[in-house]
Design a protein around this motif. Structure first.
Motif, PDB file in Angstrom:
ATOM      1  N   ALA A  93      27.423   5.209   5.123  1.00 34.81           N
ATOM      2  CA  ALA A  93      28.620   4.820   4.372  1.00 34.81           C
ATOM      3  C   ALA A  93      29.582   5.978   4.170  1.00 34.81           C
ATOM      4  O   ALA A  93      30.777   5.757   3.904  1.00 34.81           O
ATOM      5  CB  ALA A  93      28.209   4.241   3.018  1.00 34.81           C
ATOM      6  N   GLN A  94      29.103   7.213   4.286  1.00 40.83           N
ATOM      7  CA  GLN A  94      29.953   8.376   4.056  1.00 40.83           C
ATOM      8  C   GLN A  94      30.463   9.013   5.347  1.00 40.83           C
ATOM      9  O   GLN A  94      31.299   9.927   5.306  1.00 40.83           O
ATOM     10  CB  GLN A  94      29.188   9.424   3.236  1.00 40.83           C
ATOM     11  N   ILE A  95      29.966   8.556   6.485  1.00 42.32           N
ATOM     12  CA  ILE A  95      30.394   9.155   7.751  1.00 42.32           C
ATOM     13  C   ILE A  95      31.884   8.892   7.958  1.00 42.32           C
ATOM     14  O   ILE A  95      32.361   7.774   7.812  1.00 42.32           O
ATOM     15  CB  ILE A  95      29.552   8.613   8.912  1.00 42.32           C
ATOM     16  N   GLY A  96      32.601   9.927   8.276  1.00 46.93           N
ATOM     17  CA  GLY A  96      34.047   9.823   8.488  1.00 46.93           C
ATOM     18  C   GLY A  96      34.865  10.088   7.253  1.00 46.93           C
ATOM     19  O   GLY A  96      36.111  10.059   7.306  1.00 46.93           O
ATOM     20  N   SER A  97      34.217  10.399   6.126  1.00 45.35           N
ATOM     21  CA  SER A  97      34.948  10.613   4.876  1.00 45.35           C
ATOM     22  C   SER A  97      35.076  12.087   4.512  1.00 45.35           C
ATOM     23  O   SER A  97      35.551  12.415   3.423  1.00 45.35           O
ATOM     24  CB  SER A  97      34.250   9.867   3.729  1.00 45.35           C
ATOM     25  N   ASP A  98      34.648  12.967   5.424  1.00 46.83           N
ATOM     26  CA  ASP A  98      34.633  14.407   5.142  1.00 46.83           C
ATOM     27  C   ASP A  98      33.802  14.717   3.906  1.00 46.83           C
ATOM     28  O   ASP A  98      34.171  15.545   3.071  1.00 46.83           O
ATOM     29  CB  ASP A  98      36.058  14.964   4.978  1.00 46.83           C
ATOM     30  N   SER A  99      32.681  14.057   3.787  1.00 51.32           N
ATOM     31  CA  SER A  99      31.808  14.293   2.636  1.00 51.32           C
ATOM     32  C   SER A  99      31.117  15.646   2.781  1.00 51.32           C
ATOM     33  O   SER A  99      31.166  16.296   3.826  1.00 51.32           O
ATOM     34  CB  SER A  99      30.779  13.169   2.517  1.00 51.32           C
ATOM     35  N   PHE A 100      30.461  16.047   1.699  1.00 52.87           N
ATOM     36  CA  PHE A 100      29.842  17.367   1.661  1.00 52.87           C
ATOM     37  C   PHE A 100      28.854  17.543   2.811  1.00 52.87           C
ATOM     38  O   PHE A 100      27.976  16.720   3.030  1.00 52.87           O
ATOM     39  CB  PHE A 100      29.129  17.547   0.321  1.00 52.87           C
ATOM     40  N   GLN A 101      29.035  18.620   3.556  1.00 52.73           N
ATOM     41  CA  GLN A 101      28.186  18.998   4.684  1.00 52.73           C
ATOM     42  C   GLN A 101      28.136  17.919   5.776  1.00 52.73           C
ATOM     43  O   GLN A 101      27.123  17.768   6.473  1.00 52.73           O
ATOM     44  CB  GLN A 101      26.769  19.353   4.216  1.00 52.73           C
ATOM     45  N   GLU A 102      29.238  17.228   5.962  1.00 48.29           N
ATOM     46  CA  GLU A 102      29.327  16.291   7.071  1.00 48.29           C
ATOM     47  C   GLU A 102      29.935  17.001   8.282  1.00 48.29           C
ATOM     48  O   GLU A 102      30.936  17.716   8.160  1.00 48.29           O
ATOM     49  CB  GLU A 102      30.198  15.082   6.712  1.00 48.29           C
TER      50      GLU A 102
END
Length: 563
Positions: free
Chosen positions: A106-115
């Motif tokens: 769900a967080q892929i592509g959101s520039d989340s922490f350590q992505e």
């Protein structure tokens, strides 16, 4: 049986007979490490000081054993720290599976922490890579990764797993019974017969072999071919150990820093049989002039290597072991006395350093000769990259494959200590000697803590000249002594650094002192570092300048008036 994705990762590793993993934990891969905490599958995990060290350790483990190396890393900087190690394995065709974790789907592509998009980053330096979006696909994906890493020309494969996939559960089905192995493509018997006829008819044949022979496990077949038909042989740096250094038919390493006689033999040959080698620019230093009198036969498992750098007259695409098994029954026993006499004359004029110089200084060849003698033929010698790498390749005296580990294709400074850890883990009862320079050792000495923590008796020999030796050599020969940024002016005492890490540290300033300290290190059973001061102007000779031929090689370091 219902299992989480993390448990499935370990189950499939066990299916693949993996018993050793190198890695470094972090947030997104914590589920896998949590499953590892209470696993009953016999998988050992070694945490290194840095993820790059873990990648090189997995690589060294694979080079030393022939098995697939496995490395774990978390997302973001954890996975990007693997990149140099993956590229190193890719260039040298080393089987490796890198398992990284990523942020939840769900967080892929959101520039989340350590992505980070690690599969995009590593696409050019892996045989293949995967993102596993559903836990139901995980087991088969990892199985496929191992299959790809080991099939055809080996190489690294990366599997990236979002954190929620490692937490999700599904029914795990063990791998089905293996199907009958896929029948390899038939090698055209007419081509085999034609190549055998060329070998039988040749008056001045030469075998040139590389790392593909070791990867195929075909060293005994190369020996049999060379000795059945009395064919002189030379090798790339990656082929060290296929033929014993003292085999009368082994002309040694060829190329930029190889033996002059080997280069002259290739230039004078009427048939060049190339086995598991790829004509890199360090061997075919001037492609237009390489083996131009010879018919060239290339045997390689990778079709893309045929006619890539050098025009080939005949080629056989396939596993070199299978090809040689097909060719050998057709090879006649033959002698080439005139050709051997010519090669012997060339070899008599090769650059051979004295057993020990009389100037009182400590020279690289004193060090390498002593290591080869005192550590013995069963020792595994690992290098970093630079002058010490070439001196070691020239003088290390290996008699068996997988006993000389080095970064040949990528030329990775910092490769050596991690690779030595991997080799020592694989073979705890064998001596592992890490030979490095002061520039390289500054890049990987943090892994001393790994050897200390796991009681791995890796012995590091530092050839300390206070400069970036190979770059300085080029600056001396081709840049009018303009030593831009290669004099390091560092005050590091490597023996004291070793002691600070909990290892043993020594200094050696003469050949006699080195032999004494190295013998102590061998008997200590502990990780050791021996710092050896050598002259900053020591050069690796011979040397063929880039774009030149063996006839233009430097046989000794030129004096200032010649520059």
């Amino acid at each position: 049986m219902l299992m989480t994705g993390s448990q499935i990762v370990l189950e499939v590793l066990a299916e693949e007979k993996v018993d050793t993993v190198f890695g470094y934990p972090g947030g997104t891969i914590l589920n896998v490490y949590d499953a590892l905490y209470d696993n009953q599958l016999g998988i050992r995990h070694f945490i290194t000081a840095h993820e790059q060290g873990a990648a090189h350790a997995a690589d060294g483990y694979a080079r030393a054993t022939g098995k697939t190396g496995v490395v774990f890393a978390t997302s973001g900087p954890g996975s990007t720290n693997l990149v140099t190690g993956i590229a190193t394995a890719y260039m040298d065709s080393i089987p490796m599976v890198a398992i990284t974790a990523n942020v939840p789907n769900a967080q892929i592509g959101s520039d989340s922490f350590q992505e980070v998009y690690i599969t995009g980053i590593t696409m050019p330096i892996t045989k293949h890579n995967f993102v596993v979006r559903r836990v139901e696909e995980l087991a088969d994906t990892i199985r496929q990764a191992f299959s790809i890493a080991n099939s055809g020309r080996p190489g690294p494969v990366l599997v990236d797993i979002p954190k929620d996939v490692t937490a999700a559960a599904c029914e795990f089905l063990p791998a089905p019974a293996p199907a009958a192995p896929e029948r390899p493509a038939e090698i055209d018997p007419a081509v085999i017969a034609e190549v055998a006829a060329l070998i039988n008819a040749a008056e001045r044949p030469v075998i040139h072999f590389g790392g593909g022979v070791i990867g195929s496990g075909a060293s005994p077949l190369v020996y049999e071919l060379a000795h059945r038909a009395s064919i002189p042989a030379c090798h790339t740096i990656m082929g060290t150990g296929v033929l014993s250094y003292n085999d009368p038919l082994n002309m040694g390493m060829v190329g930029m820093h190889g033996n002059i006689s080997a280069g002259l033999a290739i230039n004078g040959a009427d048939l060049l049989l190339v086995i598991g080698a790829r004509f890199s620019d360090r061997v075919a230093t001037k492609p237009s002039d390489f083996a131009r009198r010879a018919r060239i036969v290339q045997i390689d498992i990778d079709r893309s290597e045929i006619n890539k750098n050098i025009h080939i007259d005949y080629s056989i695409v396939g596993d070199v072991g299978r090809v040689l098994e097909a060719v050998l029954p057709l090879i006649e026993r033959k002698e080439h006395p005139a050709w051997q006499a010519q090669i012997d004359a060339w070899r008599a004029d090769d650059v051979v350093p004295p057993a020990s110089a009389l100037d009182g200084k400590l020279h690289p060849y004193d060090i390498i000769h002593a290591v080869a003698e005192l550590a013995g033929e069963d020792a595994i010698i690992v290098t970093d990259v630079g002058q010490h790498q070439m001196w070691t390749a020239q003088y290390c005296g290996r008699t068996q494959p997988r006993s000389f580990l080095t970064s040949g294709g990528l030329g990775t400074m910092g490769f050596g200590y991690g690779a030595a850890v991997g080799a020592q883990v694989a073979f705890p009862k064998r001596r592992v000697i890490h030979i490095t320079g002061d520039g390289c050792f500054h890049m990987n000495l943090n892994e001393l803590c790994t050897s200390v923590s796991y009681h791995l008796p890796v012995i590091t020999v530092v050839l300390n000249n206070g400069v970036l030796g190979m770059v300085r050599q080029w600056q001396t020969l081709f840049y009018d002594h303009r030593y831009s940024s290669t004099s390091l002016h560092r005050k590091t005492d490597f023996a004291k650094v070793a002691e600070a890490f909990g290892a043993k540290g020594f200094h050696a300033d003469t050949a006699e002192e080195f032999r004494e300290k190295f013998s102590k290190a061998l008997g200590s059973g502990a990780p050791c570092v021996i710092e050896c001061r050598i002259d900053e102007d020591e050069m690796v000779m011979p040397m063929i300048p880039g774009g030149s031929t063996v006839k233009e090689a430097y046989r000794s370091a030129p004096v200032v008036s010649e520059l």
